[in-house]
Write a protein that holds these residues in place. Structure first.
Motif, PDB file in Angstrom:
ATOM      1  N   ILE A   7     -40.929  26.077 -39.190  1.00  0.00           N
ATOM      2  CA  ILE A   7     -39.482  26.244 -39.175  1.00  0.00           C
ATOM      3  C   ILE A   7     -39.472  25.182 -38.122  1.00  0.00           C
ATOM      4  N   ALA A   8     -39.766  24.503 -37.366  1.00  0.00           N
ATOM      5  CA  ALA A   8     -39.073  22.415 -36.665  1.00  0.00           C
ATOM      6  C   ALA A   8     -39.088  21.887 -37.741  1.00  0.00           C
ATOM      7  N   ALA A   9     -38.901  22.046 -38.778  1.00  0.00           N
ATOM      8  CA  ALA A   9     -38.672  21.295 -39.845  1.00  0.00           C
ATOM      9  C   ALA A   9     -37.189  21.230 -40.510  1.00  0.00           C
ATOM     10  N   LEU A  10     -36.684  22.517 -40.404  1.00  0.00           N
ATOM     11  CA  LEU A  10     -35.692  23.196 -40.645  1.00  0.00           C
ATOM     12  C   LEU A  10     -34.827  23.108 -39.144  1.00  0.00           C
ATOM     13  N   TYR A  11     -35.201  23.520 -38.379  1.00  0.00           N
ATOM     14  CA  TYR A  11     -34.033  23.016 -37.191  1.00  0.00           C
ATOM     15  C   TYR A  11     -33.844  20.912 -37.329  1.00  0.00           C
ATOM     16  N   VAL A  12     -34.940  20.136 -37.519  1.00  0.00           N
ATOM     17  CA  VAL A  12     -34.778  19.097 -37.121  1.00  0.00           C
ATOM     18  C   VAL A  12     -33.754  18.500 -38.461  1.00  0.00           C
ATOM     19  N   ALA A  13     -33.608  18.970 -39.384  1.00  0.00           N
ATOM     20  CA  ALA A  13     -33.126  18.614 -40.732  1.00  0.00           C
ATOM     21  C   ALA A  13     -31.994  19.433 -40.001  1.00  0.00           C
ATOM     22  N   VAL A  14     -31.364  20.425 -39.300  1.00  0.00           N
ATOM     23  CA  VAL A  14     -30.056  20.932 -39.876  1.00  0.00           C
ATOM     24  C   VAL A  14     -29.313  20.316 -38.431  1.00  0.00           C
ATOM     25  N   THR A  15     -29.930  20.121 -37.597  1.00  0.00           N
ATOM     26  CA  THR A  15     -29.834  19.154 -35.692  1.00  0.00           C
ATOM     27  C   THR A  15     -28.970  17.973 -36.884  1.00  0.00           C
ATOM     28  N   PHE A  16     -29.923  17.117 -37.817  1.00  0.00           N
ATOM     29  CA  PHE A  16     -29.309  15.845 -38.032  1.00  0.00           C
ATOM     30  C   PHE A  16     -28.306  16.088 -39.550  1.00  0.00           C
ATOM     31  N   LEU A  17     -27.501  17.279 -39.439  1.00  0.00           N
ATOM     32  CA  LEU A  17     -26.640  17.083 -40.296  1.00  0.00           C
ATOM     33  C   LEU A  17     -25.136  17.132 -40.192  1.00  0.00           C
ATOM     34  N   ILE A  18     -25.696  17.705 -38.109  1.00  0.00           N
ATOM     35  CA  ILE A  18     -24.634  18.251 -37.484  1.00  0.00           C
ATOM     36  C   ILE A  18     -25.020  17.295 -35.858  1.00  0.00           C
ATOM     37  N   ALA A  19     -25.960  15.784 -35.904  1.00  0.00           N
ATOM     38  CA  ALA A  19     -26.501  15.181 -35.145  1.00  0.00           C
ATOM     39  C   ALA A  19     -25.064  14.392 -34.236  1.00  0.00           C
ATOM     40  N   PRO A  20     -23.277  14.193 -35.001  1.00  0.00           N
ATOM     41  CA  PRO A  20     -22.720  13.920 -33.757  1.00  0.00           C
ATOM     42  C   PRO A  20     -22.231  15.327 -32.538  1.00  0.00           C
ATOM     43  N   PHE A  21     -22.358  16.098 -33.255  1.00  0.00           N
ATOM     44  CA  PHE A  21     -22.170  17.795 -32.503  1.00  0.00           C
ATOM     45  C   PHE A  21     -22.749  17.890 -32.198  1.00  0.00           C
ATOM     46  N   GLY A  22     -24.004  17.541 -31.859  1.00  0.00           N
ATOM     47  CA  GLY A  22     -24.899  18.193 -30.775  1.00  0.00           C
ATOM     48  C   GLY A  22     -25.603  17.391 -29.551  1.00  0.00           C
ATOM     49  N   PHE A  23     -25.320  16.546 -29.303  1.00  0.00           N
ATOM     50  CA  PHE A  23     -25.495  15.819 -27.947  1.00  0.00           C
ATOM     51  C   PHE A  23     -24.555  15.368 -26.972  1.00  0.00           C
ATOM     52  N   THR A  24     -23.087  16.239 -27.174  1.00  0.00           N
ATOM     53  CA  THR A  24     -21.875  15.128 -26.354  1.00  0.00           C
ATOM     54  C   THR A  24     -22.467  16.815 -25.505  1.00  0.00           C
ATOM     55  N   ASN A  25     -20.777  16.059 -24.788  1.00  0.00           N
ATOM     56  CA  ASN A  25     -20.844  17.453 -23.969  1.00  0.00           C
ATOM     57  C   ASN A  25     -19.894  18.916 -24.412  1.00  0.00           C
ATOM     58  N   ILE A  26     -19.128  18.729 -25.687  1.00  0.00           N
ATOM     59  CA  ILE A  26     -18.865  19.540 -26.376  1.00  0.00           C
ATOM     60  C   ILE A  26     -19.955  19.572 -28.092  1.00  0.00           C
ATOM     61  N   GLN A  27     -20.628  20.986 -28.257  1.00  0.00           N
ATOM     62  CA  GLN A  27     -22.015  20.631 -28.611  1.00  0.00           C
ATOM     63  C   GLN A  27     -21.808  21.889 -29.711  1.00  0.00           C
ATOM     64  N   PHE A  28     -22.161  21.558 -30.163  1.00  0.00           N
ATOM     65  CA  PHE A  28     -21.768  22.641 -32.016  1.00  0.00           C
ATOM     66  C   PHE A  28     -23.736  22.451 -32.525  1.00  0.00           C
ATOM     67  N   ARG A  29     -24.801  22.974 -31.950  1.00  0.00           N
ATOM     68  CA  ARG A  29     -25.593  22.168 -32.796  1.00  0.00           C
ATOM     69  C   ARG A  29     -25.770  23.644 -33.600  1.00  0.00           C
ATOM     70  N   LEU A  30     -25.972  23.864 -34.808  1.00  0.00           N
ATOM     71  CA  LEU A  30     -26.049  24.543 -35.949  1.00  0.00           C
ATOM     72  C   LEU A  30     -27.676  25.590 -35.458  1.00  0.00           C
ATOM     73  N   SER A  31     -28.751  24.565 -35.427  1.00  0.00           N
ATOM     74  CA  SER A  31     -29.943  25.005 -35.158  1.00  0.00           C
ATOM     75  C   SER A  31     -30.324  25.897 -34.491  1.00  0.00           C
ATOM     76  N   GLU A  32     -29.867  25.553 -33.421  1.00  0.00           N
ATOM     77  CA  GLU A  32     -29.717  26.609 -32.465  1.00  0.00           C
ATOM     78  C   GLU A  32     -29.847  28.312 -32.515  1.00  0.00           C
ATOM     79  N   MET A  33     -28.783  28.433 -33.693  1.00  0.00           N
ATOM     80  CA  MET A  33     -29.367  29.937 -34.329  1.00  0.00           C
ATOM     81  C   MET A  33     -30.841  30.023 -34.582  1.00  0.00           C
ATOM     82  N   PHE A  34     -31.725  29.155 -34.992  1.00  0.00           N
ATOM     83  CA  PHE A  34     -32.945  29.405 -34.936  1.00  0.00           C
ATOM     84  C   PHE A  34     -33.445  30.086 -34.031  1.00  0.00           C
ATOM     85  N   ASN A  35     -32.760  29.929 -32.859  1.00  0.00           N
ATOM     86  CA  ASN A  35     -33.309  30.542 -31.129  1.00  0.00           C
ATOM     87  C   ASN A  35     -33.997  32.434 -31.837  1.00  0.00           C
TER      88      ASN A  35
END
Length: 161
Positions: A12-40
């Motif tokens: 699960i941790a590896a999948l979270y990291v991999a999916v986060t990496f795929l969209i990294a430019p959109f996961g750490f700014t003030n406009i975030q769409f971190r798809l890996s958050e669906m693992f929550n």
């Protein structure tokens, strides 16, 4: 901890990291769409998933965030708080859909911590930033509901870990 739980948490941790990496430019700014958050949503099926999710958030923030160590505190802290609230609420909320909707709302509201972090580090306006990160989180978590329901039908997430 059982080997099965440990191995599943690592996956699960590896999948979270991999999916986060795929969209990294959109996961750490003030406009975030971190798809890996669906693992929550996994904690709705079994509270043991918290280990893999939190580890995934930690590693993803460590590897990809440009905000520095503060992102490990705020990002991981926000996840731990929201996941814990969802786990605790399972005693009072019946049904997967209701728990997933509640989980979505908890994560959306607790994004104020991420807005606070971005306000501290990047001096972004708190309320506007909270609105932006909350909307992104809400969208991803809502999209994650049918994804997790479909995944559960295939692999029974309650018993996987």
């Amino acid at each position: 901890m059982k080997v099965k739980t440990l191995a599943t948490s690592g996956i699960i941790a590896a999948l979270y990291v991999a999916v986060t990496f795929l969209i990294a430019p959109f996961g750490f700014t003030n406009i975030q769409f971190r798809l890996s958050e669906m693992f929550n949503h996994l904690v709705v099926f079994n509270k043991k998933y918290i280990i893999g999710i939190v580890l995934g958030v930690f590693v993803a923030n460590l590897l990809f965030s440009e905000l520095g160590p503060i992102d490990l505190v705020f990002g991981v802290g926000q996840s731990v708080i929201a996941l814990s609230i969802t786990i605790f609420s399972a005693k009072f909320i019946s049904g997967l859909y209701k728990r997933m909707l509640f989980n979505t709302l908890v994560f959306t509201v607790t994004m104020f911590l991420i807005a606070w972090e971005l306000n501290i580090v990047l001096e972004l306006p708190f309320l506007l930033t909270w609105l932006f990160v909350a909307v992104g989180e809400f969208v991803v978590m809502m999209v994650g509901i049918p994804v997790m329901i479909a995944l559960n039908k295939r692999i029974n997430l309650e018993k996987l870990i």
